[in-house]
Enzyme design. Structure first.
Site, PDB file in Angstrom:
ATOM      1  N   PRO A 285      51.663  -8.733   0.145  1.00  0.00           N
ATOM      2  CA  PRO A 285      52.014 -10.089  -0.301  1.00  0.00           C
ATOM      3  C   PRO A 285      53.455 -10.106  -0.818  1.00  0.00           C
ATOM      4  CG  PRO A 285      49.888  -9.423  -1.199  1.00  0.00           C
ATOM      5  CD  PRO A 285      50.488  -8.207  -0.566  1.00  0.00           C
TER       6      PRO A 285
ATOM      7  N   HIS B 255      44.060   0.092  11.179  1.00  0.00           N
ATOM      8  CA  HIS B 255      45.350   0.355  10.522  1.00  0.00           C
ATOM      9  C   HIS B 255      46.445  -0.393  11.298  1.00  0.00           C
ATOM     10  CE1 HIS B 255      47.982   3.432   8.203  1.00  0.00           C
ATOM     11  NE2 HIS B 255      48.770   2.466   8.666  1.00  0.00           N
TER      12      HIS B 255
ATOM     13  N   ASP C 143      51.856   0.029  13.806  1.00  0.00           N
ATOM     14  CA  ASP C 143      52.812  -1.073  13.976  1.00  0.00           C
ATOM     15  C   ASP C 143      53.063  -1.263  15.466  1.00  0.00           C
ATOM     16  OD1 ASP C 143      53.691  -1.437  11.066  1.00  0.00           O
ATOM     17  OD2 ASP C 143      54.073   0.694  11.353  1.00  0.00           O
TER      18      ASP C 143
ATOM     19  N   GLY D  87      54.351   1.926   2.477  1.00  0.00           N
ATOM     20  CA  GLY D  87      55.770   1.953   2.124  1.00  0.00           C
ATOM     21  C   GLY D  87      56.349   3.335   2.388  1.00  0.00           C
TER      22      GLY D  87
ATOM     23  N   HIS E 246      47.737   5.307   2.493  1.00  0.00           N
ATOM     24  CA  HIS E 246      48.603   6.196   3.259  1.00  0.00           C
ATOM     25  C   HIS E 246      48.765   7.467   2.424  1.00  0.00           C
ATOM     26  CE1 HIS E 246      49.591   2.562   5.416  1.00  0.00           C
ATOM     27  NE2 HIS E 246      50.440   3.175   6.207  1.00  0.00           N
TER      28      HIS E 246
ATOM     29  N   GLU F  31      51.826  11.453   4.464  1.00  0.00           N
ATOM     30  CA  GLU F  31      52.588  11.111   5.679  1.00  0.00           C
ATOM     31  C   GLU F  31      53.733  12.112   5.832  1.00  0.00           C
ATOM     32  OE1 GLU F  31      53.363   6.831   5.416  1.00  0.00           O
ATOM     33  OE2 GLU F  31      54.116   6.945   7.471  1.00  0.00           O
TER      34      GLU F  31
ATOM     35  N   ASN G  59      53.350  -7.295   9.668  1.00  0.00           N
ATOM     36  CA  ASN G  59      54.764  -7.454  10.046  1.00  0.00           C
ATOM     37  C   ASN G  59      55.285  -6.334  10.953  1.00  0.00           C
ATOM     38  OD1 ASN G  59      56.114  -9.930   8.772  1.00  0.00           O
ATOM     39  ND2 ASN G  59      54.802  -9.138   7.147  1.00  0.00           N
TER      40      ASN G  59
HETATM   41  P1  IMP Z   1      53.744  -6.014   6.002  1.00  0.00           P
HETATM   42  O1  IMP Z   1      53.049  -5.372   4.850  1.00  0.00           O
HETATM   43  O2  IMP Z   1      52.856  -6.946   6.788  1.00  0.00           O
HETATM   44  O3  IMP Z   1      55.020  -6.672   5.592  1.00  0.00           O
HETATM   45  O4  IMP Z   1      54.090  -4.845   7.052  1.00  0.00           O
HETATM   46  C1  IMP Z   1      55.226  -4.034   6.950  1.00  0.00           C
HETATM   47  C2  IMP Z   1      55.104  -3.050   5.801  1.00  0.00           C
HETATM   48  O5  IMP Z   1      54.058  -2.107   6.070  1.00  0.00           O
HETATM   49  C3  IMP Z   1      56.326  -2.161   5.609  1.00  0.00           C
HETATM   50  O6  IMP Z   1      57.305  -2.796   4.816  1.00  0.00           O
HETATM   51  C4  IMP Z   1      55.740  -0.930   4.920  1.00  0.00           C
HETATM   52  O7  IMP Z   1      55.579  -1.147   3.546  1.00  0.00           O
HETATM   53  C5  IMP Z   1      54.366  -0.842   5.546  1.00  0.00           C
HETATM   54  N1  IMP Z   1      54.369   0.139   6.656  1.00  0.00           N
HETATM   55  C6  IMP Z   1      54.389  -0.107   7.971  1.00  0.00           C
HETATM   56  N2  IMP Z   1      54.377   1.043   8.675  1.00  0.00           N
HETATM   57  C7  IMP Z   1      54.324   2.025   7.776  1.00  0.00           C
HETATM   58  C8  IMP Z   1      54.274   3.447   7.878  1.00  0.00           C
HETATM   59  O8  IMP Z   1      54.303   4.071   8.964  1.00  0.00           O
HETATM   60  N3  IMP Z   1      54.241   4.144   6.697  1.00  0.00           N
HETATM   61  C9  IMP Z   1      54.227   3.524   5.483  1.00  0.00           C
HETATM   62  N4  IMP Z   1      54.274   2.201   5.353  1.00  0.00           N
HETATM   63  C10 IMP Z   1      54.320   1.449   6.485  1.00  0.00           C
HETATM   64 ZN    ZN Z   2      50.788   2.433   8.189  1.00  0.00          ZN
END
Ligand code: IMP
Ligand code: ZN
Length: 345
Positions: free
Chosen positions: A98, A15, A284, A171, A198, A201, A19
């Site tokens: 994406p 997980h 993250d 998200g 997810h 949460e 980004n």
């Molecule tokens: P990306 O999908 O590589 O751009 O990574 C960032 C995205 O992951 C964020 O804009 C969220 O949509 C999602 N994200 C990251 N951490 C969380 C979380 O703790 N809960 C829900 N969504 C998350």
């Molecule tokens: Zn997550």
């Protein structure tokens, strides 16, 4: 147990949002010389800081401005893979949403191809890590966009010869209702894609139960509020337990975004004590200033796990990966080869 033990421990990461996983060093290099006014250090929570989910999602918006083009996205993906490999993560499933950016001409197709190229280039370097990719649906999106993401996942699973393995739902959990995506999840399942969603949460027992019953996801991200004392229900717990749906547990993420009040209160204990499949993950590592090494260390400290229990936690994570039995066996053999050397630390 020494920090060295946790670092040497071979690990599986299931997980990690691309980004959200950008190190401060990579962020510095991306921001340097650009028109962007952010201080890289402000795009993350420092140790000990907390923030609301709203603040967390504001950070993602800013990070997305930095990674709004293929060159930045390539660097981010390449660096993130190297950083995980450096801390002995032997298998990782990265996930990412994406994105198209009108200002730079980046399209969803070029986005996915860039991430896959970085993964391929890392593989050519013979890093000791297997990398897979999950495409994410953002809760803010429409069903049509989610359907398109599933189609892209199907297409790129073929083109990448199995690097793309599944679909994620992520998200801001306070936005929208995940039920609307059920047709997209069913379509993904029809094509043999795995689902890592997810779920719970924040307290959302109706949404959670509907998704569980309609979909039976292959893994649950966080599952913070499944239990009755956290806003879930006994039926939900029973469903998850009886279907043995693995949980991706990200301790620091939940503490920092305040969906769990403290490490001691983390639902890891509830599920671990039930002998339920639990996989320690980072979520993250950039935004929450952590690493998988640190997450294992904090779980062991908080819940007083022995060296053998930590080893088992990592070894058993292999059962929950979205890859075939050959890959699982290869990883199990690797763990066995490394065991004596790691246990002596
Ligand atoms: P990306 O999908 O590589 O751009 O990574 C960032 C995205 O992951 C964020 O804009 C969220 O949509 C999602 N994200 C990251 N951490 C969380 C979380 O703790 N809960 C829900 N969504 C998350
Ligand atoms: Zn997550």
């Amino acid at each position: 147990m020494s920090e060295d033990f946790f670092k040497k421990l071979p690990k599986v990461e299931l997980h990690a949002h691309i980004n959200g996983s950008i190190s401060e060093s990579t962020m510095h290099q991306l921001v340097e010389g650009k028109q962007i006014t952010y201080n890289p250090a402000s795009l993350k929570f420092k140790k000990g800081e907390t923030g609301t989910l709203k603040e967390v999602f504001k950070l993602f918006k800013q990070i997305h401005e930095v990674t709004n083009n293929e060159k930045a996205l390539y660097k981010v993906t390449y660096d993130v893979i190297h950083e995980f490999a450096e801390e002995n993560v032997k298998y990782i499933e990265l996930r990412t949403t994406p994105r198209e950016e009108l200002s730079t001409g980046m399209t969803k197709t070029s986005y996915i191809e860039t991430v896959l190229k970085a993964i391929r280039d890392c593989a050519k370097e013979n890093l000791d890590i297997i990398v897979k990719l999950i495409l994410a649906i953002d809760r803010r999106q429409t069903l049509q966009v989610a359907m398109d993401t599933v189609q892209l996942a199907v297409k790129y699973r073929e083109e990448s010869k199995g690097v793309v393995v599944g679909i994620d739902l992520s998200g801001d959990p306070n936005v929208g209702n995940a039920d609307v995506f059920i047709p997209a999840f069913k379509e993904a399942q029809k094509h043999g894609l795995k689902l890592a969603l997810h779920l719970a949460e924040v307290p959302a027992p109706e949404e959670t139960m509907t998704l569980l019953q309609e979909i039976i996801p292959d893994r649950i991200g966080h599952g913070t509020c499944l239990q009755p004392d956290a806003g879930g229900t006994r039926d939900i717990v029973q469903f998850v337990e009886s279907h043995k749906i693995p949980l991706e547990l990200c301790l620091s993420s939940n503490i920092i975004n305040m969906t769990v009040p403290g490490y001691d209160n983390h639902h890891f204990k509830f599920w671990y004590d039930l002998n339920h499949p639990c996989v320690i993950c980072t979520d993250d590592k950039g935004v929450f200033s952590t690493s998988l090494t640190e997450e294992y260390s904090v779980a062991a400290d908080t819940f007083q796990l022995s060296r053998e229990q930590v080893w088992e936690l990592s070894y058993n994570s292999i059962n929950s990966i979205f890859s075939d039995d050959n890959t699982k066996q290869l990883l199990r053999d690797k763990w066995k080869t490394l065991k004596d050397n790691v246990q002596n630390h």
